[in-house]
Motif scaffolding. Structure first.
Motif, PDB file in Angstrom:
ATOM      1  N   VAL A  73       0.835  -1.209   0.000  1.00 47.42           N
ATOM      2  CA  VAL A  73       0.000   0.000   0.000  1.00 47.42           C
ATOM      3  C   VAL A  73       0.866   1.255   0.000  1.00 47.42           C
ATOM      4  CG1 VAL A  73      -1.633   1.355   1.383  1.00 47.42           C
ATOM      5  CG2 VAL A  73      -1.998  -1.102   1.049  1.00 47.42           C
ATOM      6  N   THR A  74       1.900   1.271   0.829  1.00 47.52           N
ATOM      7  CA  THR A  74       2.753   2.468   0.931  1.00 47.52           C
ATOM      8  C   THR A  74       3.469   2.757  -0.384  1.00 47.52           C
ATOM      9  OG1 THR A  74       3.064   2.073   3.300  1.00 47.52           O
ATOM     10  CG2 THR A  74       4.636   3.534   2.206  1.00 47.52           C
ATOM     11  N   LEU A  75       4.067   1.712  -0.971  1.00 50.65           N
ATOM     12  CA  LEU A  75       4.811   1.924  -2.217  1.00 50.65           C
ATOM     13  C   LEU A  75       3.898   2.350  -3.356  1.00 50.65           C
ATOM     14  CD1 LEU A  75       7.311  -1.080  -2.039  1.00 50.65           C
ATOM     15  CD2 LEU A  75       7.877   1.359  -1.941  1.00 50.65           C
ATOM     16  N   ILE A  76       2.697   1.771  -3.434  1.00 50.44           N
ATOM     17  CA  ILE A  76       1.785   2.148  -4.513  1.00 50.44           C
ATOM     18  C   ILE A  76       1.258   3.567  -4.291  1.00 50.44           C
ATOM     19  CG2 ILE A  76      -0.430   1.604  -5.613  1.00 50.44           C
ATOM     20  CD1 ILE A  76       0.283  -1.350  -5.172  1.00 50.44           C
ATOM     21  N   LEU A  77       1.058   3.946  -3.049  1.00 48.43           N
ATOM     22  CA  LEU A  77       0.681   5.338  -2.766  1.00 48.43           C
ATOM     23  C   LEU A  77       1.792   6.294  -3.177  1.00 48.43           C
ATOM     24  CD1 LEU A  77      -1.099   5.108   0.715  1.00 48.43           C
ATOM     25  CD2 LEU A  77      -2.137   5.770  -1.467  1.00 48.43           C
ATOM     26  N   ILE A  78       3.048   5.900  -2.936  1.00 51.42           N
ATOM     27  CA  ILE A  78       4.175   6.741  -3.384  1.00 51.42           C
ATOM     28  C   ILE A  78       4.130   6.879  -4.905  1.00 51.42           C
ATOM     29  CG2 ILE A  78       6.691   6.829  -3.625  1.00 51.42           C
ATOM     30  CD1 ILE A  78       6.863   5.522  -0.836  1.00 51.42           C
ATOM     31  N   GLY A  79       3.902   5.749  -5.598  1.00 49.81           N
ATOM     32  CA  GLY A  79       3.803   5.792  -7.055  1.00 49.81           C
ATOM     33  C   GLY A  79       2.685   6.705  -7.519  1.00 49.81           C
ATOM     34  N   ARG A  80       1.535   6.650  -6.849  1.00 51.45           N
ATOM     35  CA  ARG A  80       0.403   7.501  -7.230  1.00 51.45           C
ATOM     36  C   ARG A  80       0.697   8.972  -6.953  1.00 51.45           C
ATOM     37  NH1 ARG A  80      -5.538   4.840  -6.159  1.00 51.45           N
ATOM     38  NH2 ARG A  80      -5.339   3.179  -7.735  1.00 51.45           N
ATOM     39  N   TRP A  81       1.402   9.225  -5.887  1.00 59.57           N
ATOM     40  CA  TRP A  81       1.771  10.616  -5.584  1.00 59.57           C
ATOM     41  C   TRP A  81       2.678  11.175  -6.686  1.00 59.57           C
ATOM     42  CZ3 TRP A  81       6.619  11.826  -2.464  1.00 59.57           C
ATOM     43  CH2 TRP A  81       6.800  13.203  -2.359  1.00 59.57           C
ATOM     44  N   LEU A  82       3.714  10.400  -7.035  1.00 65.04           N
ATOM     45  CA  LEU A  82       4.614  10.843  -8.111  1.00 65.04           C
ATOM     46  C   LEU A  82       3.856  10.958  -9.434  1.00 65.04           C
ATOM     47  CD1 LEU A  82       7.746   8.666  -7.244  1.00 65.04           C
ATOM     48  CD2 LEU A  82       7.419  11.113  -6.794  1.00 65.04           C
ATOM     49  N   GLU A  83       2.916  10.038  -9.654  1.00 63.71           N
ATOM     50  CA  GLU A  83       2.117  10.050 -10.884  1.00 63.71           C
ATOM     51  C   GLU A  83       1.255  11.304 -10.946  1.00 63.71           C
ATOM     52  OE1 GLU A  83      -1.518   7.302 -12.360  1.00 63.71           O
ATOM     53  OE2 GLU A  83       0.288   6.208 -11.770  1.00 63.71           O
ATOM     54  N   ALA A  84       0.627  11.666  -9.828  1.00 62.76           N
ATOM     55  CA  ALA A  84      -0.216  12.867  -9.799  1.00 62.76           C
ATOM     56  C   ALA A  84       0.606  14.114 -10.081  1.00 62.76           C
ATOM     57  CB  ALA A  84      -0.914  12.981  -8.440  1.00 62.76           C
ATOM     58  N   ARG A  85       1.810  14.171  -9.518  1.00 58.16           N
ATOM     59  CA  ARG A  85       2.690  15.323  -9.780  1.00 58.16           C
ATOM     60  C   ARG A  85       3.054  15.390 -11.260  1.00 58.16           C
ATOM     61  NH1 ARG A  85       7.820  15.277  -6.166  1.00 58.16           N
ATOM     62  NH2 ARG A  85       8.135  17.224  -7.322  1.00 58.16           N
ATOM     63  N   ALA A  86       3.377  14.238 -11.850  1.00 61.81           N
ATOM     64  CA  ALA A  86       3.749  14.212 -13.268  1.00 61.81           C
ATOM     65  C   ALA A  86       2.555  14.540 -14.149  1.00 61.81           C
ATOM     66  CB  ALA A  86       4.317  12.839 -13.625  1.00 61.81           C
ATOM     67  N   LYS A  87       1.385  14.012 -13.811  1.00 68.17           N
ATOM     68  CA  LYS A  87       0.182  14.311 -14.604  1.00 68.17           C
ATOM     69  C   LYS A  87      -0.108  15.801 -14.604  1.00 68.17           C
ATOM     70  CE  LYS A  87      -2.638  10.098 -14.416  1.00 68.17           C
ATOM     71  NZ  LYS A  87      -3.887   9.535 -13.878  1.00 68.17           N
ATOM     72  N   GLY A  88       0.131  16.439 -13.472  1.00 69.70           N
ATOM     73  CA  GLY A  88      -0.098  17.882 -13.411  1.00 69.70           C
ATOM     74  C   GLY A  88       0.790  18.633 -14.388  1.00 69.70           C
ATOM     75  N   ARG A  89       1.994  18.096 -14.620  1.00 71.01           N
ATOM     76  CA  ARG A  89       2.925  18.765 -15.539  1.00 71.01           C
ATOM     77  C   ARG A  89       2.607  18.469 -16.994  1.00 71.01           C
ATOM     78  NH1 ARG A  89       6.777  17.169 -11.641  1.00 71.01           N
ATOM     79  NH2 ARG A  89       7.692  15.573 -12.985  1.00 71.01           N
ATOM     80  N   THR A  90       1.871  17.356 -17.285  1.00 67.08           N
ATOM     81  CA  THR A  90       1.576  17.035 -18.680  1.00 67.08           C
ATOM     82  C   THR A  90       0.677  18.090 -19.311  1.00 67.08           C
ATOM     83  OG1 THR A  90      -0.339  15.669 -18.099  1.00 67.08           O
ATOM     84  CG2 THR A  90       1.789  14.547 -18.314  1.00 67.08           C
ATOM     85  N   GLY A  91      -0.135  18.761 -18.509  1.00 64.70           N
ATOM     86  CA  GLY A  91      -1.025  19.780 -19.055  1.00 64.70           C
ATOM     87  C   GLY A  91      -0.482  21.186 -18.902  1.00 64.70           C
ATOM     88  N   ALA A  92       0.835  21.318 -18.710  1.00 58.95           N
ATOM     89  CA  ALA A  92       1.424  22.634 -18.445  1.00 58.95           C
ATOM     90  C   ALA A  92       1.204  23.609 -19.594  1.00 58.95           C
ATOM     91  CB  ALA A  92       2.924  22.483 -18.161  1.00 58.95           C
ATOM     92  N   ALA A  93       1.260  23.116 -20.830  1.00 61.98           N
ATOM     93  CA  ALA A  93       1.106  24.020 -21.986  1.00 61.98           C
ATOM     94  C   ALA A  93      -0.287  24.627 -22.020  1.00 61.98           C
ATOM     95  CB  ALA A  93       1.389  23.256 -23.282  1.00 61.98           C
ATOM     96  N   ILE A  94      -1.301  23.798 -21.778  1.00 64.06           N
ATOM     97  CA  ILE A  94      -2.679  24.308 -21.764  1.00 64.06           C
ATOM     98  C   ILE A  94      -2.845  25.308 -20.637  1.00 64.06           C
ATOM     99  CG2 ILE A  94      -4.984  23.605 -21.001  1.00 64.06           C
ATOM    100  CD1 ILE A  94      -4.918  23.215 -23.785  1.00 64.06           C
ATOM    101  N   GLN A  95      -2.280  24.991 -19.467  1.00 62.45           N
ATOM    102  CA  GLN A  95      -2.404  25.907 -18.341  1.00 62.45           C
ATOM    103  C   GLN A  95      -1.739  27.239 -18.652  1.00 62.45           C
ATOM    104  OE1 GLN A  95      -0.830  23.644 -15.003  1.00 62.45           O
ATOM    105  NE2 GLN A  95      -2.019  21.882 -15.680  1.00 62.45           N
TER     106      GLN A  95
END
Length: 815
Positions: free
Chosen positions: A274-296
Motif C-alpha cells: 500500500v505504501t509503495l503504490i501510494l508513493i507511485g500515485r503521488w509521483l504520478e499525480a505530480r507528473a500528470k499535473g505537468r503534462t497539461g502545463a502548456a494548456i495551463q
C-alpha cells in the motif's frame, strides 16, 4: 430481448419534398428500423430502432445519402479512472447508449469526448452512463483546465499526506519483521523483550491502520468493481494486500487453523504494498499535473480585466466578460491585450510569442488586428473589440489543443482492448500460480503459494499501458502549441508521421501573398529615388495591386510623394500622368513604343526577370526611357530552409498552384522543388493530390486560402497557415499560427518525437509485464531458489507508471 428505441434525428440539407422522400426510403430500408417519419419544416426524422447499432447504421446511411444527421460533442470530466481497464469500461458504457456515435476516453486528462446524434440524448444522460458504470462524471466546464491543474495539485498534496501517514505506520512493521530477519541480534532482542506474539499483534494493529486509513480507497473502489465482475487496478491491490493481511491475521490470532510449518506473518508485505503504490500515485499525480502545463500556460494568458472607454472617452475597469464587439478599450505599455480587436489609435510592438511561437515582437499600427493574450510593448493602443469569449483566437487555440489532447490515436484502440481484458487475465494467472505452487511446490507450499500469488496480482497492474499513449499526446500537442503549431485533430499526430509527400500551395504559403518591388534598374542619368518618387506619385492614383506595391516601396524608403495630374489609364498597357511638370509613362514595352521609345537597352534584363515569373514594367520620364521595374510576389525568407529541411527528412516536396506555369516553375527552381502542378483551379488541386497519392503514398498539403480548403480536406493531413482565412484553418488538421513554413518542419518533428515516445512507453509497459509476471510467479525458484517478494512487486509496479510519465515529459523539450 432488446426493447424498441424511439429517436429523433436532426437532418442537414433537406430542402424539398424530394429530399424528404429519399431520407424516408433510405431509413425505412435499413434492417431493424421502423416507424420512420420525416418532417421537412422541422428538419427531423423520427424512427424506431431495435438496437443502438441501428442508430449508428441510420447515421452512416444518411451521411452516404448526403443528408447527414447533425452531431453534437459532449465533453465530460471523469473521476476514479486508474488504468486502461477503467478507460475500456467507461467507453463501453458510453457506446452502449442509443445515439452515441463515438466515445474517446483519455486516462491522463481524465476526460471523455463523446459524439452523439443531436436530439437523441442529453449531455446529462451521457454523464449519467459513466457514473452508473462506477466512474463519476460531470459535464466539463470552460474553467476545467484551471480546475484540473488545481485538482491535480490538491490530489498530489493529499497523496503526499497519505504517503507520510502510511510510511510512519509501516516503518515499525518493517523494522519488527524484516529487521529481525536481516539482523539476528534484533530478532533475539524482540523475542527476549516484547516477544514474537506481541510483535505480531503490534504489526497487525499498525498494518490494519495502513490498509484502512491511507489505503482505504483501494478497498472501497476495488471490491465493488470486483463484485460487478469489472476488476481494475484497485481490485488487484485490494486482493494482493488483503490476502497477505488476512493470512497474517489468521497466523496471529487463529494459529490453530494453519499447519505449524506455515504459521508466518506478512504484515510488512501488506503495509509496504500500500505504501509503495501510494508513493507511485503521488509521483504520478505530480507528473500528470505537468503534462497539461502548456494548456495551463495558454489559459493563463487570458486577461481577467479590461480598460473600456466610455462614450465620454474616460477609461473604466470592467471584467473581460463584459466586453462586446464594437467596444473601445485602452491598452497601456506592458499590458496584456484582453481580447481580439483592431487598432484605431496608436503604434506599438506586440509580443505574440505565446500564440505564434515567434520570439520577435510584431509592429502594429492603426488598422491592424491584435490578438487577445498577447502583450503590448512600448506605446499606448486604442483597440476596437472584434471578438470576445469563446470566439477569440486564444479561446479557439485552447479548444483545439484540448480536443487534440483528448483524441485517441489508432494505436491506442488496440492498447485499450488489451488492458480491458488484462486484469481478469492477471487474476486468472494469479489463481493458476497459487494452484501450481500448492500442487508441486516445496514446503511450506501454502506460504510459497501466497507469496507468488500476491506478487503476480501486484506486479501486473496495467497502469503503465493505460498511460503510455495519452500522456505522450498531451505533452506532445502542448509542446507543439508552444511552438505555434496546433494539432486540431489528435490523430493527425500519427498521420503526419506516416506522410511521404508534402505538397505546397504557392501564393501566401511559399510566397508572401502580396506583390512587392523586387528590382528597379535605372539608366545612366537617372537617380533611383527620383524615378521611384515619380512612379509612386503616379501609381498612388491607381488601385491595381502592382501600383500598391510600388507606392509601398516608396513609402518604405522614406520618399515623399508629389501630386500627379492628367492621370490616364491605358487598358492592358499602363498609365500616364504629369508630376511636377514632367511627363511620366509607366507600363509595358508597347506603351513606350507608342511614344516612339525603345526598350532595347533593358531588354536582356527584362527577359531574364520575365523568365523568373516577375512582372516587368518600364518607366519613361519626359520622353526618355528611365528605368525597368520588376514586381513579384516574393518568396518567404523561411521557405527555402523549410524545403531543404523536409528533403533532409526524406520527404518528397511538390508545389500545386493556380498561377501561370512560368511563374510557378521559376519559384520551384529557386526552392529546389522538382514536382510542379500549375495553372489549376481548386478542384484541379484536389485532382493533383489524388494523382500524387496513387501507389498508396501518404501526403500532406500546406495552404492558406479559401481555394485551398478542398485540397486541405482531401489530403491525408491538411496543414493550414494560421495567417490565412478562417475557412482554410477550419479545413486543416494542423494549423501553423505564423506564416513561417518552419512550422511544417516543427510539426513533423513533434509528430515523430511523440510517436517514438509512445512506442517507447508501450514497449516498456509490455516488456515490463511480459518479463516480470513469470518472475513474480516463481520462474526463478527451481534454478536459483529465488521467489520475488510482494514488496518488490509493489515497488516495481509503482515505478512502471512513473517511468512512463517521466519519459512522456521529455517531449517538453522536443522541436
Amino acid at each position: 430481448m432488446s426493447h424498441p428505441i424511439p429517436a429523433t434525428l436532426s437532418i442537414e440539407g433537406m430542402s424539398c419534398a424530394g429530399c424528404v422522400g429519399r431520407v424516408d426510403r433510405t431509413l425505412a430500408a435499413l434492417p431493424g428500423v421502423s416507424e420512420v417519419s420525416v418532417n421537412l419544416a422541422a428538419e427531423t426524422a423520427r424512427l424506431t430502432v431495435s438496437t443502438p447499432e441501428g442508430l449508428r447504421a441510420a447515421d452512416a446511411a444518411l451521411r452516404e445519402l448526403g443528408k447527414p444527421a447533425r452531431h453534437q460533442t459532449v465533453q465530460l470530466a471523469i473521476e476514479g479512472m486508474t488504468c486502461g481497464g477503467c478507460v475500456g469500461r467507461v467507453e463501453r458504457a458510453l457506446n452502449a447508449l442509443p445515439g452515441v456515435v463515438s466515445a474517446s476516453v483519455n486516462l491522463a486528462a481524465e476526460t471523455a469526448q463523446v459524439e452523439i446524434l443531436q436530439g437523441t440524448l442529453t449531455p446529462s444522460q451521457v454523464a449519467a452512463a459513466s457514473t452508473e458504470a462506477g466512474y463519476r462524471a460531470r459535464l466539463a466546464a470552460a474553467s476545467d483546465t484551471e480546475d484540473r491543474a488545481a485538482r491535480k495539485d490538491r490530489e498530489a498534496r493529499d497523496l503526499r499526506r497519505q504517503v507520510g501517514i502510511a510510511a510512519l505506520l509501516t516503518l515499525p512493521v518493517f523494522v519488527l519483521e524484516m529487521g529481525g530477519h536481516m539482523v539476528p541480534a534484533l530478532h533475539h532482542l524482540i523475542a527476549q523483550t516484547i516477544g514474537m506474539q506481541t510483535s505480531w499483534v503490534l504489526q497487525a494493529l499498525l498494518t490494519t491502520a495502513v490498509l484502512f486509513g491511507p489505503g482505504r480507497a483501494f478497498f472501497t473502489l476495488g471490491l465493488p468493481a470486483l463484485r460487478k465482475a469489472a476488476p481494475d487496478m484497485n481490485s488487484l491491490v485490494a486482493m494482493g494486500s488483503g490476502a497477505a493481511w488476512v493470512y497474517s491475521l489468521i497466523a496471529t490470532f487463529l494459529p490453530g487453523l494453519l499447519p505449524e510449518g506455515v504459521r508466518a506473518v506478512y504484515f510488512e508485505a501488506a503495509a509496504m504494498i500500500v505504501t509503495l503504490i501510494l508513493i507511485g500515485r503521488w509521483l504520478e499525480a505530480r507528473a500528470k499535473g505537468r503534462t497539461g502545463a502548456a494548456i495551463q500556460a495558454l489559459v493563463g494568458l487570458q486577461a481577467r480585466h479590461a480598460r473600456r472607454l466610455t462614450k465620454s472617452g474616460q477609461p473604466e475597469d470592467v471584467e473581460v466578460e463584459a466586453l462586446a464587439p464594437g467596444d473601445l478599450i485602452l491598452i497601456r505599455p506592458g499590458e496584456r491585450i484582453p481580447t481580439d480587436g483592431t487598432i484605431t489609435e496608436g503604434h506599438a510592438h506586440v509580443d505574440e510569442s505565446m500564440i505564434s511561437g515567434e520570439p520577435i515582437p510584431v509592429e502594429k499600427t492603426i488598422g491592424q488586428a491584435v490578438t487577445g493574450g498577447t502583450v503590448n510593448g512600448e506605446g499606448s493602443l486604442t483597440v476596437r473589440v472584434s471578438r470576445t469569449g469563446a470566439e477569440t483566437t486564444l479561446a479557439q487555440i485552447i479548444r483545439m489543443v484540448e480536443e487534440a489532447q483528448g483524441a485517441k490515436l489508432p494505436i491506442q484502440s488496440l492498447v485499450d482492448k488489451v488492458t480491458l481484458r488484462f486484469v481478469p487475465v492477471v487474476m486468472g494467472l494469479a489463481a493458476l500460480t497459487v494452484a501450481i505452487w500448492l500442487i508441486v511446490g516445496p514446503e511450506p507450499t501454502l506460504t510459497h503459494a501466497l507469496v507468488a500469488g500476491v506478487s503476480v496480482l501486484i506486479i501486473a497492474c496495467p497502469c503503465a499501458m493505460g498511460l503510455a499513449t495519452p500522456t505522450s499526446i498531451m505533452v506532445g500537442t502542448g509542446r507543439a502549441a508552444e511552438l505555434g503549431v496546433l494539432f486540431r485533430k489528435g490523430d493527425a499526430l500519427q498521420a503526419l508521421n506516416e506522410v511521404d509527400i508534402i505538397a505546397f500551395d504557392k501564393t501566401g504559403t511559399l510566397t508572401e501573398g502580396r506583390p512587392s518591388l523586387v528590382a528597379l534598374k535605372t539608366r545612366a542619368g537617372f537617380d533611383r529615388a527620383e524615378v521611384l518618387t515619380a512612379v509612386a506619385s503616379v501609381e498612388a492614383r491607381s488601385e491595381h495591386p502592382i501600383a500598391k506595391a510600388l507606392v509601398a516601396a516608396a513609402i518604405d524608403e522614406g520618399l515623399t510623394l508629389a501630386e500627379a495630374t492628367a492621370f490616364k489609364t491605358l487598358t492592358a498597357r499602363g498609365v500616364t500622368a504629369t508630376v511636377a511638370g514632367r511627363e511620366i509613362r509607366i507600363g509595358s514595352a508597347r506603351l513606350l513604343s507608342e511614344a516612339g521609345l525603345g526598350v532595347e537597352p533593358l531588354a536582356t534584363e527584362a527577359l531574364d526577370r520575365a523568365n523568373r515569373g516577375e512582372s516587368v514594367l518600364y518607366a519613361a520620364i519626359d520622353g526618355e526611357l528611365a528605368a525597368l521595374l520588376a514586381v513579384a510576389d516574393p518568396v518567404k525568407p523561411t521557405s527555402a530552409a523549410a524545403i531543404k529541411a523536409l528533403r533532409g527528412m526524406g520527404k518528397d516536396v511538390a508545389m500545386i498552384s493556380g498561377d501561370a506555369p512560368a511563374t510557378a516553375e521559376a519559384i520551384a527552381r529557386d526552392l529546389g522543388i522538382s514536382h510542379v502542378v500549375a495553372g489549376v483551379a481548386p478542384e484541379g488541386k484536389v485532382a493533383a493530390l489524388k494523382d500524387l497519392a496513387e501507389r498508396g503514398r501518404k501526403l500532406a498539403f500546406v495552404g492558406d486560402g479559401i481555394n485551398d480548403a478542398p485540397a486541405l480536406a482531401q489530403a491525408d493531413v491538411g496543414i493550414a497557415i494560421g495567417t490565412g482565412t478562417d475557412v482554410a484553418i477550419e479545413a486543416g488538421d494542423v494549423v501553423l499560427m505564423s506564416g513561417d513554413l518552419g512550422g511544417v518542419v516543427k510539426a513533423i518533428e513533434i509528430s515523430r518525437a511523440t510517436l517514438s515516445n509512445i512506442r517507447q512507453n508501450l514497449g516498456w509497459a509490455f516488456i515490463y509485464n511480459a518479463a516480470l509476471i513469470p518472475l513474480a510467479a516463481g520462474a526463478l525458484y527451481p534454478a536459483f531458489g529465488i521467489l520475488l517478494s510482494p514488496i518488490f512487486a509493489a515497488g516495481a509496479m509503482a515505478l512502471s507508471s512513473v517511468s512512463v510519465l517521466t519519459n512522456a515529459l521529455r517531449l517538453r523539450r522536443a522541436g
